[in-house]
Write an enzyme that holds these catalytic residues in place. Structure first.
Site, PDB file in Angstrom:
ATOM      1  N   ARG A  39      24.201 -71.464  -1.779  1.00 31.36           N
ATOM      2  CA  ARG A  39      23.904 -72.572  -1.180  1.00 31.36           C
ATOM      3  C   ARG A  39      22.649 -73.067  -2.032  1.00 31.36           C
ATOM      4  NH1 ARG A  39      23.454 -71.117   5.442  1.00 31.36           N
ATOM      5  NH2 ARG A  39      25.621 -71.672   6.096  1.00 31.36           N
ATOM      6  N   LYS A 203      35.668 -64.443  16.783  1.00 26.87           N
ATOM      7  CA  LYS A 203      35.533 -65.422  17.782  1.00 26.87           C
ATOM      8  C   LYS A 203      36.577 -66.370  17.664  1.00 26.87           C
ATOM      9  CE  LYS A 203      30.996 -65.221  19.871  1.00 26.87           C
ATOM     10  NZ  LYS A 203      29.512 -65.888  20.068  1.00 26.87           N
ATOM     11  N   GLY A 360      30.464 -67.544   5.357  1.00 26.54           N
ATOM     12  CA  GLY A 360      29.952 -66.489   4.552  1.00 26.54           C
ATOM     13  C   GLY A 360      30.673 -65.274   4.268  1.00 26.54           C
ATOM     14  N   GLY A 383      30.031 -73.273  10.092  1.00 21.96           N
ATOM     15  CA  GLY A 383      29.963 -73.984  11.236  1.00 21.96           C
ATOM     16  C   GLY A 383      30.151 -75.425  10.928  1.00 21.96           C
TER      17      GLY A 383
END
Length: 402
Positions: A39, A203, A360, A383
């Site tokens: 990043r 998830k 990540g 996200g």
């Protein structure tokens, strides 16, 4: 997705103060050594353009989840030596984000200098999308630049409200441009088949909309990791103690998705899994069919038959998207599945396929194996990357649009 958005190239920063929203929420170890600096690396060109044009840079970012309470643990101070080395410049630091002290330090800044402000999330108003907080931040610069793709799916003060105070003087940085460009490139690959999408991680709730949105786009949707067990469960399989989100609403939606995918024959689940009777890096493992995990045992990685099955599909793909590991790859005994996926995607890319990897953990696994440079594009947003695949304009991009 990039129409009607000003970019950093639309401005000259001579004598200007750029309020630059970055996402320096990078993973660190217990000694605050940065584990993955992707990043930051992608944002360096944006910073360099502003200072090379004789502008001042005010860096604003969040880090961790301090929930409005300042703490040494979540301070951005650890970034100073790293940024100084990367930019070959002194990095000034301010322990506040708003107030007279910040204004004073900005007034003392010379053109071409950089000031890093403390963690935005030390102010609860940031996550509350507070207008007064955004207004106070807006007094610190005269051009707003958003280069925080990883945070652009958040409705936070510095992302969605702050740009409103800058009128025409707002834009996106080079990192944001790159992210939008490669996501558009991926979504325009409809004729570059086969298109394979591999989704892993724990998830499934965060990825249901994506699967639904990509049913008519992809040729193959591969599901691995913790995401595969809900699918096995709704089809009557035994998943033992494997990690699963127990939610009746999710199960109903999954049944609908599964039936849609079955008609097109595009959803592919693991065949076998490596199981253990505890969630740790144990050698006490077995390989079993994924629908026959005994009680007291849990699936922690895809097995050899699944690795071969997934790799054979990826090998023949022309366009590949990957988000999320297919096992608990941070445990070495359960990392083979994810490492094998990383390797085959890198090899297929070298043979001419287009690959886009986000999240990540997926990027970390590529870096561990030294394959990160062989991927077409690594996305800096987990996200935000996933939200973009739902064909939605991210709140942070919407706020910059004319």
């Amino acid at each position: 997705m990039i129409k009607n958005i000003k970019t950093i190239n639309d401005f000259n920063f001579n004598n200007q103060i750029a309020l630059l929203r970055v996402d320096f929420n990078v993973p660190v170890n217990k000694y605050y050594k940065i584990i993955d600096d992707t990043r930051i690396q992608y944002t360096i060109p944006t910073i360099q353009k502003i200072i090379s044009e004789n502008g001042k840079v005010i860096l604003i970012s969040h880090f961790g989840r301090p929930k409005g309470i300042p703490s040494e643990r979540d301070s951005l101070k650890f970034l100073i030596p790293f940024l100084s080395k990367k930019l070959k410049k002194t990095i000034n630091f301010c322990e506040n984000c708003i107030g007279e002290n910040v204004k004073k330090q900005i007034n003392e800044l010379k053109n071409g200098e950089i000031l890093l402000l403390e963690n935005l999330r030390f102010y609860k108003e940031e996550e509350e999308e507070n207008k007064n907080f955004a207004f106070e931040l807006s007094k610190l610069g005269n051009i707003y630049v958003n280069d925080a793709f990883g945070a652009s799916h958040r409705s936070h003060a510095s992302i969605t409200i702050l740009p409103k105070f800058f009128g025409e003087k707002k834009c996106i940085g080079f990192l944001m441009q790159k992210e939008i460009k490669f996501l558009n490139k991926f979504l325009s690959k409809k004729n570059n088949n086969p298109i394979t999408i591999l989704l892993g991680g724990a998830k499934i709730s965060s990825k249901i909309d994506i699967i639904e949105n990509l049913i008519d786009f992809a040729d193959y949707i591969l599901i691995g990791g913790g995401m595969s067990y809900p699918f096995i469960k709704i089809n009557g399989g035994k998943i033992g103690n494997s990690i699963i989100e127990n939610n009746n609403k999710i199960e109903k939606i999954l049944k609908i998705i599964f039936n849609k995918c079955q008609k097109k024959n595009i959803l592919h689940l693991p065949k076998d899994v490596i199981i253990a009777n505890s969630f740790k890096n144990t050698k006490n493992t077995k390989i079993v069919p994924i629908h026959s995990i005994p009680n007291g045992w849990m699936g922690l990685d895809i097995g050899p038959a699944s690795i071969k099955y997934f790799c054979d599909i990826i090998k023949k793909s022309k366009t590949i998207l990957w988000n999320g590991p297919v096992g608990v790859f941070e445990f070495s005994n359960f990392s083979l599945g994810t490492r094998s996926i990383a390797k085959i995607i890198a090899q297929t890319t070298e043979k001419g396929a287009f690959s886009l990897v986000g999240g990540g953990d997926s990027i970390a696994s590529l870096k561990m194996e030294g394959y990160d440079k062989k991927i077409s594009y690594l996305s800096t947003g987990g996200g935000a990357f996933l939200e973009s695949l739902k064909n939605k304009i991210l709140p942070g991009i919407k706020a910059i649009k004319k």
